[in-house]
Design an enzyme around this catalytic site. Sequence first.
Site: not given
Length: 209
Positions: A19, A72, A87
């Site tokens: 990520c 994250h 996201d």
Amino acid sequence: MNRRLVPMREDCVYTSCYCEENVWKLCDSVKKQRTAPLEHLFVIFISNETRTVPLWKQKSGHGDLPVIWDYHVILLQADQLDSLVYDLDSTLSFPCSLKLYAAQALRSESDIRPEYHRKFRVVPADSFLLNFASDRSHMRNSDGSWKMPPPTYAPICTAECQMNLDGFINMDPAIGWGVVFSLNHFLQRYIGSTSSASSSSSSSAAARS
């Protein structure tokens, strides 16, 4: 804005479980395409001291159970009345309003045990592009094999550094880049209120985001 900040979700550079690099590529796209001033964009690392942070509405989740990440990373666009979240691992819209993301993906911490409370390291996008480096060693097993397949492009590094990912994940405000917020302070800063959504217990497990 009439022009999209970043490509459609399906056209973004994306590698599952990387990520931080996915968001770096989003920032790099904005810089190269000049779709928005970088000073309006912030990279948000979500983690805590125990590296157990629950997030809902994740692609790897099951039903309404949260996914427990060690960390994250999302992109925040804060140049308008309603801040937007990008996201690539979420089932919510891309982008999604921060208010909706707070209610659906972050939720309240009122019934979550303290070890699962989230912290947010907010890093200006231009600083992230300039300083972030990862040799992806955190994604290798002890025998050298990959935990998850890496991106096909070369690792992101700077002239001075090959690996500083922990300086972004670590939530000690005295080190690293940017500013560290609690959930409530983060929401107060970027939407002027805290999440009022009902909370859920953190019960599912998952690998790195």
